[in-house]
Enzyme design. Structure first.
Site, short mmCIF file in Angstrom:
data_model
loop_
_atom_site.label_atom_id
_atom_site.label_comp_id
_atom_site.label_asym_id
_atom_site.label_seq_id
_atom_site.Cartn_x
_atom_site.Cartn_y
_atom_site.Cartn_z
N ARG A 74 0.86 -1.18 0.00
CA ARG A 74 0.00 0.00 0.00
C ARG A 74 0.90 1.24 0.00
O ARG A 74 1.70 1.43 0.92
CB ARG A 74 -0.90 0.00 1.25
CG ARG A 74 -1.67 1.27 1.42
CD ARG A 74 -2.56 1.30 2.67
NE ARG A 74 -3.17 2.61 2.73
CZ ARG A 74 -3.15 3.42 3.79
NH1 ARG A 74 -2.59 3.04 4.93
NH2 ARG A 74 -3.71 4.61 3.73
N HIS A 118 -2.88 10.88 0.66
CA HIS A 118 -2.28 10.72 2.00
C HIS A 118 -1.65 12.06 2.37
O HIS A 118 -0.44 12.17 2.55
CB HIS A 118 -1.28 9.56 1.99
CG HIS A 118 -1.01 8.97 3.35
ND1 HIS A 118 -1.14 7.62 3.64
CD2 HIS A 118 -0.61 9.54 4.52
CE1 HIS A 118 -0.83 7.39 4.91
NE2 HIS A 118 -0.51 8.54 5.46
N GLU A 163 -7.28 8.61 6.43
CA GLU A 163 -7.48 9.31 7.69
C GLU A 163 -7.90 10.78 7.56
O GLU A 163 -7.15 11.67 7.97
CB GLU A 163 -6.20 9.23 8.54
CG GLU A 163 -5.75 7.83 8.88
CD GLU A 163 -4.62 7.82 9.91
OE1 GLU A 163 -3.99 8.86 10.14
OE2 GLU A 163 -4.39 6.75 10.50
N ASN A 296 -7.09 2.05 10.33
CA ASN A 296 -5.73 2.22 10.85
C ASN A 296 -5.83 2.20 12.37
O ASN A 296 -6.39 3.12 12.98
CB ASN A 296 -5.13 3.56 10.41
CG ASN A 296 -4.89 3.60 8.91
OD1 ASN A 296 -5.05 2.60 8.21
ND2 ASN A 296 -4.50 4.76 8.40
N TYR A 298 -3.82 1.67 16.02
CA TYR A 298 -2.54 1.60 16.75
C TYR A 298 -2.74 1.35 18.24
O TYR A 298 -1.91 0.77 18.90
CB TYR A 298 -1.76 2.91 16.56
CG TYR A 298 -1.24 3.09 15.15
CD1 TYR A 298 0.02 2.62 14.81
CD2 TYR A 298 -2.01 3.68 14.16
CE1 TYR A 298 0.52 2.76 13.52
CE2 TYR A 298 -1.53 3.82 12.86
CZ TYR A 298 -0.26 3.35 12.56
OH TYR A 298 0.22 3.48 11.28
N GLU A 353 -3.39 -0.01 8.35
CA GLU A 353 -2.17 0.33 9.11
C GLU A 353 -2.27 -0.25 10.51
O GLU A 353 -3.32 -0.17 11.15
CB GLU A 353 -1.97 1.85 9.26
CG GLU A 353 -1.56 2.55 7.99
CD GLU A 353 -1.40 4.06 8.18
OE1 GLU A 353 -1.10 4.51 9.30
OE2 GLU A 353 -1.59 4.78 7.19
C1 GBH Z 1 -1.08 7.28 10.70
O1 GBH Z 1 -1.60 8.25 11.51
C2 GBH Z 1 -0.72 7.83 9.36
O2 GBH Z 1 -1.62 7.39 8.36
C3 GBH Z 1 0.68 7.56 8.95
O3 GBH Z 1 1.03 8.39 7.90
C4 GBH Z 1 1.58 7.71 10.15
O4 GBH Z 1 2.94 7.70 9.84
C5 GBH Z 1 1.26 6.60 11.10
O5 GBH Z 1 -0.10 6.56 11.37
C6 GBH Z 1 2.02 6.64 12.41
O6 GBH Z 1 1.71 7.78 13.12
O7 GBH Z 1 -2.67 9.72 21.92
O8 GBH Z 1 -2.45 7.37 22.40
O9 GBH Z 1 -4.61 8.26 21.86
C7 GBH Z 1 -1.88 7.83 12.82
C8 GBH Z 1 -2.82 8.72 13.56
C9 GBH Z 1 -3.38 9.71 15.59
C10 GBH Z 1 -3.04 7.35 15.56
C11 GBH Z 1 -3.26 9.72 17.07
C12 GBH Z 1 -2.98 7.34 17.07
C13 GBH Z 1 -3.86 8.56 19.07
C14 GBH Z 1 -2.83 8.05 19.97
N1 GBH Z 1 -2.74 8.61 14.98
N2 GBH Z 1 -3.64 8.46 17.62
S1 GBH Z 1 -3.18 8.37 21.65
#
Ligand code: GBH
Length: 448
Positions: A74, A118, A163, A296, A298, A353
């Protein structure tokens, strides 16, 4: 049951974060070029001018992917590389670059998944109002037409936007991402409706021009994870709420119009008076069927039901494991995020992601050992598998990221890659987790 036989194991990147060559071969500037070149915006004062130099090293990068057994890649297209002014003249050299990259991927049997947007809006369009300009969806339609006509014979999977919550929330509300604005709710609603329309027009163009196309829309999401079984409904409701103050970052604000053809009532009740004009035709355009939802994920937030029956966020306890960037490690976010999305929208899901940042370094033995990342991925993938077994239609998983790269406002201080990049020499070193991922792919996740 487990992962589907044809499960798509991939890796993800984005143009501005890896390509470099920011002013080469006729590329126009994007808002990220302008933003990183202004003083004090990026943590380590870095830019994406060179980044991973992928523009010149894509062959090596594709070869590494092939060695790791990666089945799908991707990546995003830089709008201003193929249309330097955003509209108007096409830059053939930009088209050539993506043609070469796509052909190289296909040579190794790696399936391309293209993200159209993006975050790197052509600066020329920004000067004309950018996403606030009501003509922007037509510009996006033109850009998509060129992409479809140039690559649609070989690329079958497209993601219109990555996003929207983050590029609008951070770029136009909090101001810590390009273009660094802090706009009013009224303006944010206008931008968002324009993004929705741009998505709809792109879907129309892709369906008309690309045979057997599959189209998705990717959102950023921090799933609500129920603290106990009694909290499932509360978590699910809070996850999809879209009330005052959080509409840009919410899920339903983005996906309800696309899947159900309707902005959430909660939003219209709160903001109906300042919502931009929208016609029935707009809503029809926005809700043209798509094929999948990209998530996405995390991290997650733990939710419990308070005395009044409302959702209360429970902070992770002191010392809870976190990634280098400071995000809590919550593996079950993959289970609940996919389950809740499948329950509500019923569409196939790709994790577009997931991954973790660490302060990786080269050890004395010349290798990069990242046991914490292996543990993170193992835990998250087990939860994804559980969700698939539980019935959610999960088609694939793209690890963020193939390479260490330019992490937006954090510059090069965070490393998310399965491949280490030594920026001064541009040398690539596959991390232990990259080799580990290879075995997961080979076993279709059965060894997790
Ligand atoms: C993505 O954004 C992007 O698509 C990518 O380009 C980027 O490099 C990658 O992720 C890594 O950052 O404060 O613990 O609640 C991620 C967007 C926004 C995900 C904030 C996690 C909250 C974390 N992020 N979010 S927290």
């Amino acid at each position: 049951m487990s992962f589907r036989k044809d499960f798509v194991w991939g890796a993800a990147t984005a143009a501005y974060q890896i390509e470099g060559a920011f002013d080469e071969d006729g590329k126009g500037r994007s808002i990220w070029d302008e933003f990183t070149h202004s003083e004090g915006k990026i943590y380590d004062n870095s830019t994406g001018d060179i980044a991973c130099d992928h523009y010149h090293r894509y062959k090596e990068d594709v070869k590494l992917m092939a060695e790791l057994g990666i089945k799908a890649y991707r990546f995003s297209i830089s709008w201003s590389r193929i249309l330097p002014e955003g509209t108007g003249a096409v830059n053939q050299k930009g088209i050539d670059f993506y043609n070469d990259l796509i052909n190289e991927l296909l040579k190794y049997g790696i399936e391309p998944y293209v993200t159209l947007y993006h975050w790197d809006l052509p600066y020329a369009l920004h000067l004309k109002g950018g996403w606030l300009n009501d003509d922007i969806s037509d510009c996006f339609e033109l850009y998509t037409t060129i992409v479809a006509e140039s690559f649609g014979d070989r690329v079958k999977n497209f993601i219109t936007f990555n996003e929207p919550q983050i590029f609008i929330g951070f770029g136009y509300s909090e101001g810590n991402h390009a273009p660094g604005h802090s706009l009013s709710d009224k303006e944010l609603l206008r931008i968002s409706h324009n993004v929705h329309k741009a998505h709809g027009k792109a879907v129309r163009v892709l369906r008309e021009n690309v045979r057997d196309v599959k189209i998705g829309f990717t959102i950023a999401t921090t799933p609500s994870v129920p603290l106990s079984d009694k909290d499932i409904e509360t978590a699910e409701n809070s996850y999809f709420s879209c009330g005052k103050g959080n509409f840009v970052f919410s899920e339903s604000f983005w996906l309800d119009p696309i899947v159900f053809g309707k902005y959430p009532d909660e939003l219209m009740n709160a903001y109906g008076d300042i919502f931009p004009e929208k016609s029935a035709e707009d809503m029809k355009l926005i809700s043209a069927p798509i094929d999948f939802i990209g998530l996405n994920i995390y991290t997650g937030k733990l939710v419990k039901t308070d005395e009044n029956g409302s959702a209360e966020i429970v902070p992770c306890p002191a010392g809870h494991p976190r990634t280098a960037i400071g995000w809590d490690i919550v593996p079950s976010s993959l289970f609940w995020g996919t389950k809740f999305h499948y329950d509500r929208y019923g569409l196939p899901i790709y994790i577009t992601e997931n991954g973790m940042s660490a302060h990786d370094c080269i050890s004395l033995d010349g290798k990069v050992h990242d046991p914490n990342r292996i543990d993170y991925l193992n835990r998250y993938l087990l939860e994804l598998k559980k969700s698939a077994e539980n019935g959610a239609d999960i088609r694939g998983y793209f690890q963020w990221s193939l390479l260490d790269n330019f992490e937006w406002a954090k510059g090069y201080s965070e490393r998310f890659g399965m491949i280490f990049v030594d920026y001064p020499t541009q040398k690539r070193i596959v991390k232990d987790s990259g080799y580990w991922y290879k075995t997961v792919i080979e076993n279709n996740g059965e060894n997790l």
